[in-house]
Design an enzyme around this catalytic site. Structure first.
Site, PDB file in Angstrom:
ATOM      1  CD  GLN A 131     -10.070  -1.937 -10.327  1.00  0.00           C
ATOM      2  OE1 GLN A 131      -9.297  -0.899 -10.774  1.00  0.00           O
ATOM      3  NE2 GLN A 131     -10.231  -2.466  -9.206  1.00  0.00           N
ATOM      4  CE  LYS A 185      -7.820   1.832  -9.068  1.00  0.00           C
ATOM      5  NZ  LYS A 185      -7.744   0.732  -9.216  1.00  0.00           N
ATOM      6  CG  ASP A 204      -2.597  -1.578 -10.804  1.00  0.00           C
ATOM      7  OD1 ASP A 204      -2.674  -0.901  -9.833  1.00  0.00           O
ATOM      8  OD2 ASP A 204      -3.603  -1.968 -11.509  1.00  0.00           O
TER       9      ASP A 204
END
Ligand code: GUN
Length: 284
Positions: A98, A54, A121
């Site tokens: 995460q 990422k 997200d």
């Protein structure tokens, strides 16, 4: 004839090219780079790889990354404080935590703390609810990437029988909602589904997100189906999907490889979400 491979890496690269110019346009218009904060807690080996990918994608596209590697034993309140700080930081347009988090930290509480407009997200309740109601919202990255991969085949989604195996909040449920909004007839199967094969053999499009190595075998795939494999299972130093690729490739019309299918698209959609959030925040 074996299936055509859906090249997620190539599709990702072409979308990232477009995003590079969007990131540049943001910088020339607003005098700073788009910013994404990436929070990792502990040292889960899979998370290490995902987070590295990422951050690398941010660099490639010209997005500034703010990386936080927090120790496993950090207090939940310290993670919450960091999120508050990033919510208030005007250089940060997107925040991602995460998953999974260590068991000592309440995942739901942490995700709810991120401002919905900075939720890169699309995991915040308001974004999940927006997806359900068909309201403008940030869409979860893997499901959004799956839709792009299916569309890249040229196979129409509307009217098709789609079977999703897996009902997670990250993939199964949201991808089913996105497919429904594309007018597919969607069936969600899971660990308690009776006679799974009777469902999968009816699937024009099969999305597999169960996290079990080679769970779907060739005899479960309808002739000519589009097969999307979300699995990332590490075994004997290799990466395996949730689909038995050598068997399924002989039945499907299109199939995603592992690696190089869904994975790169997840990262690309994250950057896309972040750039869109940045513009939305400035333009509203
Ligand atoms: N863990 C597994 N997939 C994901 C994802 O898409 N986003 C985050 N934040 N964590 C994950």
């Amino acid at each position: 004839m074996p299936a055509k491979i859906i090249d997620g890496k190539a599709l990702s690269l072409s979308i990232r090219e477009q995003m590079k110019s969007e990131a540049e346009r943001f910088e020339t218009t607003f005098g700073r780079k788009v910013g994404l904060a990436v929070i990792k807690v502990g040292a889960n080996p899979a998370s290490e790889v995902y987070v590295r990918n990422k951050i690398k994608a941010c660099e490639d596209v010209g997005v500034r990354s703010f990386s936080y590697n927090l120790p496993e034993e950090i207090a939940e309140s310290d993670v919450m404080d960091l999120i508050d700080e990033l919510n208030a930081n005007e250089s940060v347009d997107g925040i991602l935590v995460q998953l999974p988090l260590p068991k000592t930290i309440n995942e739901k509480k942490v995700l709810a703390r991120i401002l919905p407009e900075k939720d890169a997200d699309g995991f915040h309740t308001l974004n999940a609810g927006g997806l359900m109601l068909g309201l403008p919202c940030t869409k979860p990255c893997t499901p959004a990437g799956i839709i792009e991969l299916i569309k890249s085949t040229g196979v129409a989604i509307a009217g098709k029988n789609v079977v999703v195996i897996g009902r997670s909040n990250i993939v199964g449920k949201p991808v089913a909602m996105l497919l429904l909004s594309e007018n597919a007839t969607v069936t969600i199967c899971h660990s308690r589904t009776v006679d799974l094969k009777s469902h999968t053999l009816n699937a024009d499009i099969l999305v597999v997100a169960v996290g079990i190595k080679e769970f779907v075998t060739g005899d479960m795939v309808k002739d000519g189906a589009v097969v999307i494999d979300v699995g990332m299972n590490r075994a004997d130093g290799k990466l395996y999907g949730d689909v038995n690729y050598p068997e399924a490739v002989e039945k499907a019309s299109f199939i995603t490889p592992v690696p190089g299918g869904v994975g790169p698209m997840t990262v690309t959609m994250l950057i896309k979400n972040t750039i869109e959030s940045a513009f939305r925040c400035k333009e509203n």
